[in-house]
Design a protein around this motif. Structure first.
Motif, PDB file in Angstrom:
ATOM      1  N   LEU A 142       0.843  -1.199   0.000  1.00 16.01           N
ATOM      2  CA  LEU A 142       0.000   0.000   0.000  1.00 16.01           C
ATOM      3  C   LEU A 142       0.878   1.248   0.000  1.00 16.01           C
ATOM      4  N   LEU A 143       1.881   1.271   0.860  1.00 14.80           N
ATOM      5  CA  LEU A 143       2.782   2.418   0.890  1.00 14.80           C
ATOM      6  C   LEU A 143       3.480   2.582  -0.457  1.00 14.80           C
ATOM      7  N   ALA A 144       3.929   1.474  -1.063  1.00 13.28           N
ATOM      8  CA  ALA A 144       4.588   1.551  -2.373  1.00 13.28           C
ATOM      9  C   ALA A 144       3.656   2.160  -3.421  1.00 13.28           C
ATOM     10  N   ALA A 145       2.393   1.719  -3.422  1.00  9.30           N
ATOM     11  CA  ALA A 145       1.426   2.248  -4.390  1.00  9.30           C
ATOM     12  C   ALA A 145       1.158   3.735  -4.166  1.00  9.30           C
ATOM     13  N   MET A 146       1.086   4.143  -2.908  1.00  8.72           N
ATOM     14  CA  MET A 146       0.839   5.546  -2.604  1.00  8.72           C
ATOM     15  C   MET A 146       2.023   6.429  -3.002  1.00  8.72           C
ATOM     16  N   ILE A 147       3.234   5.897  -2.865  1.00 10.21           N
ATOM     17  CA  ILE A 147       4.423   6.646  -3.282  1.00 10.21           C
ATOM     18  C   ILE A 147       4.393   6.892  -4.789  1.00 10.21           C
ATOM     19  N   ASP A 148       4.160   5.840  -5.571  1.00 10.77           N
ATOM     20  CA  ASP A 148       4.175   5.995  -7.030  1.00 10.77           C
ATOM     21  C   ASP A 148       3.021   6.845  -7.527  1.00 10.77           C
ATOM     22  N   THR A 149       1.882   6.733  -6.855  1.00 15.10           N
ATOM     23  CA  THR A 149       0.741   7.562  -7.242  1.00 15.10           C
ATOM     24  C   THR A 149       1.017   9.038  -6.955  1.00 15.10           C
ATOM     25  N   SER A 150       1.630   9.320  -5.815  1.00 15.04           N
ATOM     26  CA  SER A 150       1.943  10.707  -5.465  1.00 15.04           C
ATOM     27  C   SER A 150       2.899  11.330  -6.475  1.00 15.04           C
ATOM     28  N   LEU A 152       3.264  10.459  -9.622  1.00 12.88           N
ATOM     29  CA  LEU A 152       2.568  10.617 -10.904  1.00 12.88           C
ATOM     30  C   LEU A 152       1.610  11.799 -10.888  1.00 12.88           C
ATOM     31  N   LEU A 153       0.884  11.958  -9.788  1.00  9.86           N
ATOM     32  CA  LEU A 153      -0.167  12.977  -9.718  1.00  9.86           C
ATOM     33  C   LEU A 153       0.361  14.246  -9.057  1.00  9.86           C
ATOM     34  N   ASP A 154       1.200  14.958  -9.823  1.00 13.71           N
ATOM     35  CA  ASP A 154       1.702  16.304  -9.470  1.00 13.71           C
ATOM     36  C   ASP A 154       2.822  16.331  -8.442  1.00 13.71           C
ATOM     37  N   ASN A 155       3.143  15.195  -7.841  1.00 14.95           N
ATOM     38  CA  ASN A 155       4.269  15.108  -6.905  1.00 14.95           C
ATOM     39  C   ASN A 155       4.276  16.246  -5.876  1.00 14.95           C
ATOM     40  N   PRO A 156       3.216  16.352  -5.071  1.00 11.43           N
ATOM     41  CA  PRO A 156       3.130  17.479  -4.123  1.00 11.43           C
ATOM     42  C   PRO A 156       4.230  17.487  -3.050  1.00 11.43           C
ATOM     43  N   LEU A 157       4.837  16.327  -2.774  1.00 10.05           N
ATOM     44  CA  LEU A 157       5.900  16.278  -1.764  1.00 10.05           C
ATOM     45  C   LEU A 157       7.287  16.477  -2.368  1.00 10.05           C
ATOM     46  N   ASN A 158       7.329  16.713  -3.688  1.00  7.00           N
ATOM     47  CA  ASN A 158       8.608  16.971  -4.366  1.00  7.00           C
ATOM     48  C   ASN A 158       9.565  15.781  -4.231  1.00  7.00           C
ATOM     49  N   PHE A 229      13.714  10.613  -0.607  1.00  8.48           N
ATOM     50  CA  PHE A 229      14.125  11.991  -0.345  1.00  8.48           C
ATOM     51  C   PHE A 229      13.546  12.931  -1.394  1.00  8.48           C
ATOM     52  N   THR A 230      13.444  14.186  -1.035  1.00  9.45           N
ATOM     53  CA  THR A 230      13.003  15.212  -1.982  1.00  9.45           C
ATOM     54  C   THR A 230      14.156  15.573  -2.916  1.00  9.45           C
ATOM     55  N   TYR A 231      13.846  16.367  -3.921  1.00 13.72           N
ATOM     56  CA  TYR A 231      14.892  16.795  -4.853  1.00 13.72           C
ATOM     57  C   TYR A 231      15.976  17.614  -4.149  1.00 13.72           C
ATOM     58  N   ASP A 232      15.629  18.244  -3.042  1.00 14.57           N
ATOM     59  CA  ASP A 232      16.640  19.011  -2.314  1.00 14.57           C
ATOM     60  C   ASP A 232      17.201  18.248  -1.104  1.00 14.57           C
ATOM     61  N   GLY A 233      17.034  16.913  -1.095  1.00  8.13           N
ATOM     62  CA  GLY A 233      17.728  16.072  -0.137  1.00  8.13           C
ATOM     63  C   GLY A 233      17.081  15.893   1.218  1.00  8.13           C
ATOM     64  N   LYS A 234      15.827  16.283   1.385  1.00 10.26           N
ATOM     65  CA  LYS A 234      15.158  16.111   2.667  1.00 10.26           C
ATOM     66  C   LYS A 234      14.422  14.770   2.707  1.00 10.26           C
ATOM     67  N   PRO A 235      14.443  14.061   3.854  1.00  8.88           N
ATOM     68  CA  PRO A 235      13.756  12.765   3.928  1.00  8.88           C
ATOM     69  C   PRO A 235      12.243  12.923   3.849  1.00  8.88           C
ATOM     70  N   VAL A 236      11.590  11.922   3.248  1.00  7.50           N
ATOM     71  CA  VAL A 236      10.125  11.894   3.144  1.00  7.50           C
ATOM     72  C   VAL A 236       9.630  10.648   3.866  1.00  7.50           C
ATOM     73  N   THR A 237       8.627  10.809   4.717  1.00 13.91           N
ATOM     74  CA  THR A 237       8.154   9.723   5.572  1.00 13.91           C
ATOM     75  C   THR A 237       6.772   9.221   5.183  1.00 13.91           C
ATOM     76  N   ALA A 238       6.434   8.055   5.726  1.00  8.77           N
ATOM     77  CA  ALA A 238       5.106   7.490   5.507  1.00  8.77           C
ATOM     78  C   ALA A 238       4.025   8.380   6.100  1.00  8.77           C
ATOM     79  N   GLU A 239       4.341   9.121   7.166  1.00  9.86           N
ATOM     80  CA  GLU A 239       3.375  10.044   7.749  1.00  9.86           C
ATOM     81  C   GLU A 239       3.085  11.195   6.790  1.00  9.86           C
ATOM     82  N   GLN A 240       4.122  11.702   6.132  1.00  8.43           N
ATOM     83  CA  GLN A 240       3.939  12.826   5.211  1.00  8.43           C
ATOM     84  C   GLN A 240       3.077  12.445   4.020  1.00  8.43           C
TER      85      GLN A 240
END
Length: 567
Positions: A142-150, A152-158, A229-240
Motif C-alpha cells: 500500500l505504501l509503495a502504491a501511494m508513493i508511485d501515485t503521489s 505521478l499525480l503532481d508530486n506534491p511532496l517533491n 528523499f526530496t529533490y533538495d535532499g530532505k527525507p520523506v516519511t510514511a506520515e507525510q
C-alpha cells in the motif's frame, strides 16, 4: 536402530489438544484470546496489562554455530528444550518466528522443528497460518502504491523518484522480481523507474511488527518510515504521504501474537518472522512480553548463528525492549563442525557426504573453533552459556566427548547431548537440567557497543569482535549514505548487519573462524521505523531464488485431501 517417521507423518498421527486448554495452562480465559479454528488462537494485547504485576519468567535464547546449508536443528533445540523443561516439571512456553513461504517452498523447509520436537498444527503454520504475512505484504505494498501515485499525480511532496528506497514485497522466492522497471505502458500506468521486490519477511513492516510494543507504538513506527528523499535532499516519511494510519489498520489483527502448541502440549507463541541474514531474525517482542508473564521459563530462538541472530537479539531486540536473557543455548553438531574442519562439501538437496558420517577427530577438533568462537560471542554479553550437541546416529562417543571438552575449554557453563529429534522431550532432559542451573547464575548483561558510537565505530566493533576481521572497507555508496544518515541524526541507531549466515564473515565460502581479512560494506540502508540501520556486506540478496529442485515440486494433495510431501 529406531526408525523415525517423516515430520509430516508424525504430526498427522498426533492428536492435538484443543487450543482453549493450552491457553488455560497460561492462565488465559476465553476473554483473552480469539479462536482461529480448533487449534490456533490470537492472544489479546490486553493480557500484558492484565498480568503486569506477575514476576517475569527466566528467558533463554537459543542460537547456534555457523550452520551447513541443511541447518543444524536450532528450532529442534528450541522446541525440544521447551519439551525437556516440561518433562522435568517446569512451566514453560516457547516463542518462535512464523515460517516464510520462501523457505517452505524453496530449500530450507519450514520453522516448526522436526522429528518428535515439533510445533503443531505444522501444516497450518507453514502455509498461510493466521494471515499475518499477507497483512505485512498488503501494508508494505500500500505504501509503495501511494508513493508511485503521489509522484505521478503532481508530486506534491517533491519526491525524487531516483531516491526511493521502498520496494514492494512478495512472500515467495522469485529471483525474476529482484530488479524490475515499473510504470511502463503510458502515463496512466505510472512514472517509469527501476525498482524491485524483496521477500516479505525482509520488509521493514515485518521488522516493526517484531519490535513493536503496542498498536499505538506500531502507528508511530510506521509514521517514521523514511522511504525516499526530496529533490533538495530532505527525507520523506510514511506520515507525510499519509499512509501510516491505513498501514496500521491493515495490521490491527496481525499485531496479536499467535498461540499454538508443541507435540507434548506446551504452549508456543509464534509471531513475526524476520530473516536473520537480511533482517534482525527474532520473534516478536509482544510474544515474549506475554510469555514472560505466563510461565516460569520462556525459550526463544534467534536466527542462524551467534554471529547473526543472537548478536541482533542482544544489540537490537534487548536494547529496544528492555528484555534481558538469563541463559544462552548454543546448538552444535558433529557433522557441521567436521565440515568447518575441512571435511566434506554439503549441498542442499544432495545426500550427506560419506566422510561426514565417519569418525574424524582431527577435523572435528579443528572445526570446533567455530563453536568456541560462538561461545565467546555469547559470553561477551555477560550471560552463561549452555551447549546442546544435537546428536546424529553416526556421531561417535569419541566425537561427542571431544566437543564437550572443547565447549568447556571455551567457557561453557555446561554441555548436554540432545536426542529429541528421535526421542522427544526426554531426549533433551540433560540440556534442560543444565539450563535450569544456568538460569540461577548471576548475569552481567552488556551491549556490544553504546548508542553514542558513530555508525562506523559500531560497524567496526562488530567486524572485529563478532566477525573476526582485521578491519572494514566501504564502497563509495556506503560512504555517502553513512555521511547522510549521520547528518540526519540517525547515527545513534543500532546496526543490523545483512550478511551471509553460512560464514562468520561476509563470504559463504570462508568456513570455520576466518581471520586476516577485511569486512566489506557495499551499501547501508535505514529502517527508521524499526529503529536500526542495516549495512549490506558482500553480495547479499534481499529476494532469494528457487533451486533446480525446490521443495515445491514434492508438495501435493492426495485423493483424501491430505497434504503430502511437506517435510
Amino acid at each position: 536402530m529406531k526408525v523415525v517417521p517423516s515430520d509430516l507423518e508424525i504430526v498427522q498421527a498426533h492428536k492435538m489438544t484443543p487450543i482453549g486448554e493450552i491457553a488455560a495452562k497460561m492462565g488465559l480465559t476465553e476473554d483473552d484470546f480469539d479462536y482461529y479454528g480448533k487449534y490456533k488462537a490470537k492472544i489479546s494485547l490486553d493480557v500484558i496489562e492484565k498480568f503486569k504485576d506477575r514476576p517475569n519468567a527466566k528467558l533463554i535464547d537459543v542460537t547456534a554455530i555457523t550452520p551447513t546449508p541443511l541447518g543444524e536443528g536450532k528450532t529442534v533445540t528450541t522446541i525440544s528444550l521447551t519439551q525437556g523443561l516440561g518433562h522435568i516439571g517446569k512451566k514453560v512456553i516457547c516463542t518462535l518466528r512464523q515460517p516464510s513461504l520462501g523457505p517452505v517452498f524453496g530449500i530450507k523447509g519450514g520453522a516448526a522443528g522436526g522429528g518428535y520436537a515439533q510445533v503443531v498444527p505444522m501444516e497450518d503454520l507453514n502455509i498461510h497460518f493466521t494471515g499475518d504475512i499477507h497483512a505485512i505484504e498488503t501494508a508494505n505494498n500500500l505504501l509503495a502504491a501511494m508513493i508511485d501515485t503521489s509522484i505521478l499525480l503532481d508530486n506534491p511532496l517533491n519526491i525524487d523518484p531516483m531516491s526511493i528506497m521502498w520496494r514492494r514485497v512478495f512472500d515467495l522466492n522469485d529471483r525474476a522480481l529482484r530488479d524490475i522497471v515499473i510504470g511502463l505502458g503510458g502515463k496512466e500506468n505510472g512514472y517509469p523507474r527501476q525498482t524491485g521486490f524483496d521477500i516479505a519477511v525482509a520488509s521493514e513492516v515485518m521488522a516493526i511488527l517484531a519490535l513493536t510494543t503496542s498498536l499505538q507504538d506500531m502507528r508511530e513506527r510506521f509514521a517514521r518510515i523514511i522511504f525516499g528523499f526530496t529533490y533538495d535532499g530532505k527525507p520523506v516519511t510514511a506520515e507525510q504521504i499519509k499512509a501510516a494510519g491505513s498501514m496500521t489498520v491493515i495490521m490491527k489483527e496481525a499485531i496479536k501474537p499467535n498461540l499454538v502448541q508443541t507435540l507434548e502440549g506446551q504452549p508456543c507463541i509464534m509471531h513475526a518472522g524476520p530473516f536473520a541474514n537480511i533482517a534482525h531474525g527474532q520473534n516478536s517482542v509482544l510474544a515474549d512480553m506475554i510469555a514472560l508473564k505466563c510461565a516460569d521459563y520462556v525459550v526463544t530462538e534467534s536466527g542462524f548463528g551467534a554471529d547473526m541472530g543472537m548478536q541482533k537479539f542482544m544489540d537490537i531486540k534487548c536494547r529496544q525492549s528492555g528484555l534481558r536473557p538469563n541463559c544462552v543455548v548454543v546448538t552444535s553438531t558433529v557433522r557441521s563442525l567436521k565440515m568447518h574442519g575441512g571435511v566434506g562439501n554439503i549441498v542442499a538437496g544432495k545426500p550427506l557426504p560419506k566422510e561426514l558420517t565417519e569418525e574424524n577427530l582431527p577435523a572435528l577438533e579443528k572445526g570446533a573453533a567455530n563453536m568456541m568462537h560462538m561461545i565467546k560471542i555469547a559470553k561477551g554479553y555477560g550471560i552463561p552459556v549452555v551447549v546442546s550437541i544435537n546428536r546424529f546416529i553416526t556421531d561417535t562417543d569419541n566425537e561427542i566427548n571431544l566437543l564437550k571438552d572443547k565447549a568447556k575449554e571455551a567457557g561453557a557453563f555446561g554441555v548436554g547431548v540432545n536426542t529429541a529429534w528421535g526421542d522427544g522431550g526426554v531426549g533433551c532432559a540433560e540440556v534442560a537440567e543444565l539450563v535450569v542451573k544456568a538460569c540461577e547464575e548471576p548475569t552481567d548483561f552488556q551491549f556490544l557497543y553504546p548508542d553514542s558510537f558513530t555508525i562506523k565505530e559500531k560497524i567496526e566493533t562488530m567486524a572485529k569482535k563478532i566477525y573476526n576481521a582485521d578491519g572494514v572497507s566501504y564502497d563509495p555508496l556506503a560512504e555517502k549514505k553513512i555521511a547522510q544518515f549521520e547528518e540526519l541524526g540517525l547515527g545513534n541507531l543500532p546496526i543490523n548487519m545483512a550478511k551471509t549466515h553460512l560464514s562468520i564473515s561476509h563470504d559463504p565460502g570462508m568456513k570455520n573462524v576466518p581471520s586476516g581479512y577485511i569486512f566489506p560494506i557495499r551499501d547501508i540502508r535505514a529502517s527508521v521505523g524499526a529503529g536500526f540501520l542495516y549495512p549490506l556486506a558482500g553480495a547479499m540478496r534481499t529476494m532469494p531464488g528457487l533451486g533446480r529442485a525446490p521443495s515445491a515440486i514434492k508438495v501435493d494433495i492426495d485423493k483424501d485431501g491430505k497434504i503430502v510431501g511437506l517435510f
